[in-house]
Motif scaffolding. Structure first.
Motif, PDB file in Angstrom:
ATOM      1  N   VAL A  19       4.729  10.482   0.515  1.00 18.40           N
ATOM      2  CA  VAL A  19       4.253   9.111   0.310  1.00 18.40           C
ATOM      3  C   VAL A  19       4.782   8.204   1.413  1.00 18.40           C
ATOM      4  N   GLY A  20       3.892   7.386   1.956  1.00 22.88           N
ATOM      5  CA  GLY A  20       4.270   6.344   2.904  1.00 22.88           C
ATOM      6  C   GLY A  20       3.949   4.979   2.316  1.00 22.88           C
ATOM      7  N   ILE A  21       4.876   4.034   2.491  1.00 20.98           N
ATOM      8  CA  ILE A  21       4.743   2.709   1.871  1.00 20.98           C
ATOM      9  C   ILE A  21       4.833   1.628   2.934  1.00 20.98           C
ATOM     10  N   ALA A  22       3.979   0.619   2.790  1.00 20.89           N
ATOM     11  CA  ALA A  22       4.065  -0.562   3.655  1.00 20.89           C
ATOM     12  C   ALA A  22       3.803  -1.799   2.811  1.00 20.89           C
ATOM     13  N   ARG A  23       4.674  -2.806   2.978  1.00 24.89           N
ATOM     14  CA  ARG A  23       4.485  -4.084   2.289  1.00 24.89           C
ATOM     15  C   ARG A  23       3.802  -5.062   3.232  1.00 24.89           C
ATOM     16  N   TRP A  24       2.917  -5.839   2.676  1.00 29.32           N
ATOM     17  CA  TRP A  24       2.188  -6.805   3.488  1.00 29.32           C
ATOM     18  C   TRP A  24       3.115  -7.882   4.031  1.00 29.32           C
ATOM     19  N   LYS A  67       1.746   5.465   9.142  1.00 32.25           N
ATOM     20  CA  LYS A  67       2.872   5.904   9.967  1.00 32.25           C
ATOM     21  C   LYS A  67       4.059   6.317   9.095  1.00 32.25           C
ATOM     22  N   ALA A  68       4.314   5.549   8.030  1.00 32.27           N
ATOM     23  CA  ALA A  68       5.407   5.903   7.115  1.00 32.27           C
ATOM     24  C   ALA A  68       5.122   7.232   6.429  1.00 32.27           C
ATOM     25  N   LEU A  69       3.857   7.487   6.128  1.00 31.82           N
ATOM     26  CA  LEU A  69       3.483   8.767   5.512  1.00 31.82           C
ATOM     27  C   LEU A  69       3.796   9.931   6.448  1.00 31.82           C
ATOM     28  N   TYR A  70       3.459   9.794   7.709  1.00 30.85           N
ATOM     29  CA  TYR A  70       3.748  10.870   8.658  1.00 30.85           C
ATOM     30  C   TYR A  70       5.248  11.052   8.855  1.00 30.85           C
ATOM     31  N   GLN A  71       6.003   9.996   8.754  1.00 34.01           N
ATOM     32  CA  GLN A  71       7.461  10.120   8.811  1.00 34.01           C
ATOM     33  C   GLN A  71       7.980  10.936   7.629  1.00 34.01           C
ATOM     34  N   ALA A  72       7.390  10.724   6.454  1.00 31.74           N
ATOM     35  CA  ALA A  72       7.788  11.503   5.274  1.00 31.74           C
ATOM     36  C   ALA A  72       7.461  12.975   5.476  1.00 31.74           C
ATOM     37  N   LYS A  73       6.316  13.258   6.069  1.00 28.93           N
ATOM     38  CA  LYS A  73       5.931  14.648   6.333  1.00 28.93           C
ATOM     39  C   LYS A  73       6.887  15.278   7.352  1.00 28.93           C
ATOM     40  N   ASP A  74       7.168  14.538   8.421  1.00 29.25           N
ATOM     41  CA  ASP A  74       8.037  15.066   9.477  1.00 29.25           C
ATOM     42  C   ASP A  74       9.465  15.280   8.971  1.00 29.25           C
ATOM     43  N   ALA A  75       9.868  14.513   7.951  1.00 30.07           N
ATOM     44  CA  ALA A  75      11.230  14.630   7.421  1.00 30.07           C
ATOM     45  C   ALA A  75      11.389  15.806   6.464  1.00 30.07           C
ATOM     46  N   GLY A  76      10.319  16.544   6.205  1.00 30.21           N
ATOM     47  CA  GLY A  76      10.435  17.724   5.362  1.00 30.21           C
ATOM     48  C   GLY A  76       9.497  17.752   4.175  1.00 30.21           C
ATOM     49  N   VAL A 111       0.850  -1.190   0.000  1.00 27.59           N
ATOM     50  CA  VAL A 111       0.000   0.000   0.000  1.00 27.59           C
ATOM     51  C   VAL A 111       0.886   1.239   0.000  1.00 27.59           C
ATOM     52  N   LEU A 112       0.583   2.167  -0.904  1.00 33.57           N
ATOM     53  CA  LEU A 112       1.218   3.476  -0.919  1.00 33.57           C
ATOM     54  C   LEU A 112       0.160   4.503  -0.557  1.00 33.57           C
ATOM     55  N   LEU A 113       0.363   5.249   0.515  1.00 33.62           N
ATOM     56  CA  LEU A 113      -0.526   6.339   0.891  1.00 33.62           C
ATOM     57  C   LEU A 113       0.129   7.656   0.532  1.00 33.62           C
ATOM     58  N   LEU A 114      -0.630   8.509  -0.114  1.00 35.94           N
ATOM     59  CA  LEU A 114      -0.095   9.769  -0.624  1.00 35.94           C
ATOM     60  C   LEU A 114      -0.934  10.916  -0.080  1.00 35.94           C
ATOM     61  N   ASP A 115      -0.256  11.924   0.460  1.00 33.92           N
ATOM     62  CA  ASP A 115      -0.935  13.097   0.993  1.00 33.92           C
ATOM     63  C   ASP A 115      -0.281  14.340   0.396  1.00 33.92           C
ATOM     64  N   LEU A 116      -1.111  15.300  -0.029  1.00 36.20           N
ATOM     65  CA  LEU A 116      -0.578  16.512  -0.658  1.00 36.20           C
ATOM     66  C   LEU A 116      -0.084  17.500   0.398  1.00 36.20           C
ATOM     67  N   ASP A 117       1.075  18.059   0.153  1.00 34.66           N
ATOM     68  CA  ASP A 117       1.667  19.058   1.044  1.00 34.66           C
ATOM     69  C   ASP A 117       1.188  20.448   0.630  1.00 34.66           C
ATOM     70  N   ASN A 118       0.835  21.262   1.608  1.00 28.01           N
ATOM     71  CA  ASN A 118       0.431  22.660   1.396  1.00 28.01           C
ATOM     72  C   ASN A 118      -0.893  22.790   0.644  1.00 28.01           C
ATOM     73  N   PHE A 119      -1.708  21.726   0.653  1.00 30.87           N
ATOM     74  CA  PHE A 119      -2.960  21.785  -0.109  1.00 30.87           C
ATOM     75  C   PHE A 119      -4.022  22.625   0.596  1.00 30.87           C
TER      76      PHE A 119
END
Length: 299
Positions: free
Chosen positions: A263-268, A283-292, A176-184
């Motif tokens: 984008v946050g990615i998790a493999r089953w 959780k991986a998505l929020y890590q991407a956001k927190d990393a910049g 699963v890849l979760l994608l969230d837009l920054d500054n939207f």
């Protein structure tokens, strides 16, 4: 004469539709045959099942190796369909509206008499086919996001459950890849929802152009998107995530409003539930956001 039930026949192994229709089913008068076919077609709103019934009746007129149906809601093949020496195509028209394109395949030629008999069967199918098309279209709309045309959250949940079940049975993979837009959010606040909609449509277009048609794309609502990968694509999930980020960054509306994507990615993992897999990707998505932001992180 009566049609045999689909459940009584192993259609995928039938060599032709004439072969599966034995004399006991097909020796009665022509008028009764058409009436029975129409009655059977009216019992189902499933396009695949209607096609099977029609193909069986058509196979009584001429031995067929395959029947294909092209519609605005998808393409369908009768079970066991294969190419053959001769093809015959028909447009299924109802009140000046083209419902579908139909193609027959046979190792025997389509004579004028055969074509005339097939056309009689086609007329019997028109109204049941129209009803099935309407129902199928409504079902598809219920699973689609109206703005972008991507799958909605309900469709994602169903698809994820099926992907995990398939992975368990075949010892395969899914991710699963979760994608969230920054500054939207600031775009909607400053320029209104029309500008926001332009960005969302542009993002959906970028996802379509980046990923193959077999990939599953979804929008949950707001500025949240998801991609479901299966098979060999799972091993390239991080590369696919980076391609998505770059493709979105190149979109005109995104550049104009400085909108990027994280984008946050998790493999089953074996025995992992759908909920746990989604949580890992989140959780991986929020890590991407927190990393910049504008980057990819993998669980």
């Amino acid at each position: 004469m009566s049609l045999c039930l689909l459940s009584e026949i192993s259609l995928p192994h039938a060599l032709s539709y004439a072969a599966i229709a034995t004399d006991e089913y097909w020796h009665s008068g022509e008028g009764q045959e058409h009436q029975t076919l129409l009655a059977q077609l009216q019992t189902s709103l499933d396009l695949q099942e209607q096609l099977q019934l029609f193909a069986m009746a058509a196979g009584n007129i001429l031995p067929l190796s395959g029947v294909e149906l092209q519609t605005a809601v998808g393409e369908f093949q009768a079970a066991g369909s294969a190419q053959a020496r001769y093809q015959q195509r028909s447009l299924l028209m109802l009140k000046d509206q083209c419902l579908a394109k139909l193609q027959y395949c046979s190792d025997q030629p389509f004579t004028p008499l055969v074509c005339k008999k097939l056309q009689v069967l086609e007329v019997e199918w028109l109204y049941p086919l129209r009803n099935a098309l309407i129902v199928t279209r409504l079902q598809q709309m219920a699973l689609k996001d109206t703005l972008t045309g991507l799958g909605n959250r309900r469709f994602f949940d169903d698809s994820l459950d099926k992907a995990i079940q398939l992975s368990k049975r075949t010892q395969g993979q899914c991710a699963v890849l979760l994608l969230d837009l920054d500054n939207f959010k600031q775009v909607n606040d400053r320029f209104g929802h029309t500008a926001g909609d332009d960005i969302l449509i542009a993002v959906a277009s970028a996802m379509h152009s980046t990923l193959r048609a077999t990939d599953s794309l979804f929008r949950f609502g707001g500025d949240e998107f998801a991609v479901l990968l299966t098979g060999d694509d799972v091993t390239s999930s991080e590369l696919i995530g980076r391609r998505l980020v770059k493709a979105i960054l190149r979109q005109h509306f995104c550049q104009q409003h400085q909108v990027t994507a994280s984008v946050g990615i998790a493999r089953w993992q074996t025995n992992q539930s759908a909920s746990d897999l989604f949580t890992a990707a989140d959780k991986a998505l929020y890590q991407a956001k927190d990393a910049g932001k504008n980057r990819v992180r993998q669980a």
